[in-house]
Design a protein around this motif. Sequence first.
Motif, short mmCIF file in Angstrom:
data_model
loop_
_atom_site.label_atom_id
_atom_site.label_comp_id
_atom_site.label_asym_id
_atom_site.label_seq_id
_atom_site.Cartn_x
_atom_site.Cartn_y
_atom_site.Cartn_z
N PHE A 37 0.83 -1.21 0.00
CA PHE A 37 0.00 0.00 0.00
C PHE A 37 0.87 1.26 0.00
CE2 PHE A 37 -2.24 -3.36 2.33
CZ PHE A 37 -3.36 -3.50 1.53
N PRO A 38 1.62 1.48 -1.09
CA PRO A 38 2.49 2.67 -1.13
C PRO A 38 1.68 3.95 -1.36
CG PRO A 38 2.54 1.55 -3.24
CD PRO A 38 1.69 0.69 -2.33
N LEU A 39 2.18 5.05 -0.79
CA LEU A 39 1.62 6.37 -1.08
C LEU A 39 2.30 6.87 -2.35
CD1 LEU A 39 -0.04 8.89 -0.34
CD2 LEU A 39 1.90 9.65 1.05
N ARG A 40 1.51 7.01 -3.42
CA ARG A 40 2.10 7.33 -4.72
C ARG A 40 2.03 8.82 -5.07
NH1 ARG A 40 3.34 2.69 -7.24
NH2 ARG A 40 2.14 0.80 -6.76
N ALA A 41 1.08 9.56 -4.49
CA ALA A 41 0.91 10.95 -4.91
C ALA A 41 0.25 11.77 -3.81
CB ALA A 41 0.09 11.03 -6.19
N ILE A 42 0.64 13.06 -3.74
CA ILE A 42 -0.05 14.06 -2.92
C ILE A 42 -0.48 15.16 -3.89
CG2 ILE A 42 0.07 15.66 -0.97
CD1 ILE A 42 2.30 13.98 0.20
N GLU A 43 -1.77 15.39 -3.97
CA GLU A 43 -2.32 16.28 -4.99
C GLU A 43 -2.92 17.53 -4.34
OE1 GLU A 43 -5.82 16.25 -8.43
OE2 GLU A 43 -5.26 14.40 -7.39
N LEU A 44 -2.52 18.71 -4.83
CA LEU A 44 -3.10 19.98 -4.40
C LEU A 44 -4.34 20.23 -5.24
CD1 LEU A 44 -2.95 22.56 -2.69
CD2 LEU A 44 -1.48 23.54 -4.46
N CYS A 45 -5.50 20.26 -4.59
CA CYS A 45 -6.77 20.35 -5.31
C CYS A 45 -7.36 21.77 -5.32
CB CYS A 45 -7.78 19.38 -4.70
SG CYS A 45 -7.26 17.67 -4.78
N ARG A 77 -0.56 18.69 7.39
CA ARG A 77 -1.48 19.84 7.50
C ARG A 77 -0.82 20.99 8.25
NH1 ARG A 77 -4.07 21.44 11.63
NH2 ARG A 77 -3.76 19.46 12.74
N VAL A 78 -0.18 20.69 9.37
CA VAL A 78 0.48 21.74 10.16
C VAL A 78 1.59 22.41 9.35
CG1 VAL A 78 1.91 22.17 12.19
CG2 VAL A 78 -0.11 20.71 12.39
N ALA A 79 2.36 21.62 8.62
CA ALA A 79 3.44 22.19 7.80
C ALA A 79 2.88 23.09 6.71
CB ALA A 79 4.27 21.06 7.20
N LEU A 80 1.78 22.70 6.10
CA LEU A 80 1.17 23.53 5.05
C LEU A 80 0.65 24.84 5.62
CD1 LEU A 80 -0.78 20.73 3.16
CD2 LEU A 80 1.09 22.08 2.21
N ARG A 92 -6.76 14.64 3.15
CA ARG A 92 -7.54 13.41 3.30
C ARG A 92 -6.95 12.31 2.43
NH1 ARG A 92 -12.01 12.09 -0.11
NH2 ARG A 92 -12.08 13.34 -2.02
N ARG A 93 -7.11 11.09 2.90
CA ARG A 93 -6.66 9.92 2.14
C ARG A 93 -7.70 9.57 1.08
NH1 ARG A 93 -5.04 8.63 7.46
NH2 ARG A 93 -2.80 8.19 7.63
N VAL A 94 -7.23 9.26 -0.12
CA VAL A 94 -8.10 8.83 -1.21
C VAL A 94 -7.58 7.47 -1.70
CG1 VAL A 94 -9.02 9.36 -3.49
CG2 VAL A 94 -8.59 11.21 -1.86
N TRP A 95 -8.38 6.47 -1.45
CA TRP A 95 -7.99 5.11 -1.82
C TRP A 95 -7.79 5.00 -3.34
CZ3 TRP A 95 -6.37 0.84 0.50
CH2 TRP A 95 -6.43 -0.37 -0.20
N HIS A 97 -4.12 5.14 -3.20
CA HIS A 97 -2.69 5.45 -3.02
C HIS A 97 -2.36 6.94 -3.08
CE1 HIS A 97 -2.90 6.01 -7.33
NE2 HIS A 97 -3.14 4.72 -7.55
N ARG A 98 -3.31 7.84 -2.78
CA ARG A 98 -2.94 9.25 -2.84
C ARG A 98 -3.61 10.05 -1.71
NH1 ARG A 98 -6.77 12.56 -5.81
NH2 ARG A 98 -8.54 11.29 -6.50
N LEU A 99 -3.06 11.24 -1.49
CA LEU A 99 -3.62 12.20 -0.55
C LEU A 99 -4.09 13.43 -1.33
CD1 LEU A 99 -0.94 12.23 2.32
CD2 LEU A 99 -2.94 10.75 2.10
N GLU A 100 -5.20 13.99 -0.91
CA GLU A 100 -5.70 15.23 -1.49
C GLU A 100 -5.56 16.36 -0.47
OE1 GLU A 100 -9.07 13.85 -4.76
OE2 GLU A 100 -9.68 14.88 -2.91
N VAL A 101 -5.04 17.49 -0.95
CA VAL A 101 -4.82 18.67 -0.11
C VAL A 101 -5.71 19.81 -0.61
CG1 VAL A 101 -3.15 20.44 0.58
CG2 VAL A 101 -2.45 18.04 0.45
#
Length: 231
Positions: A37-45, A77-80, A92-95, A97-101
């Motif tokens: 279950f790797p984290l592949r992407a963090i996306e700024l939405c 979140r705190v760093a942002l 938030r986690r999006v199944w 393999h990615r996070l949405e910001v």
Amino acid sequence: MSGKARLLRATAGFVVGFALLAFGAGSAYWLAHSPLFPLRAIELCTSVAHAPRADLEAVMARHAGGNFFAAPIDELRVALERVPWVRKAAVRRVWPHRLEVTIEEHVALARWGGEGLLNTYGERFSGTADAALPHLSGPAGSEAELARRYLRFSELVKPLASPIERLALSARHAWQIRLANGIELKLGRDADAAERRLSRFVDAYAPRAAAAAGALIDLRYPNGFAVQVKG
């Protein structure tokens, strides 16, 4: 049921409960460390107008990689939220393999004191702005009150056709306004009374306001005001 039977039943229940707890903990540990279950992407939405996108992307890059379930979203979140112009961040986690910001930026209302900016909630924040903004100043802790009264006073002075350039609250809680045309208005203490005095002045003086450019006007009289023309 005998005491021995009850003891055996309670012991069995404890063992089963402990086994389930251990299984749950083991499963959680496995999920958080599994390479499946790797984290592949963090996306700024969110499209941003002022927050430096390069800084946001640098923060996200530092938190990229690792396991999807173990991603430290609160830390991200705190760093942002330390990036200039960012008021709030949500992650938030999006199944699978990615996070949405998503980002909420500050909306600049005014400059505060000699440095810094004030947003529409009356919160100070770091950042730079080229736009022409009014200057607000007051004792520490009065930021929200200044922001609130500035919006109210701005509505009241609209008939004067000259916006507020400065709004100050003294250490003794006396209010003073400077308009863009140079008119300075002493409103006295008590913000609600200051609003009534300002409204009374605008009603009486709006047709002649242009002729009073640069004047010092004292509104602290119960039934009138004094005008001092500079020079």
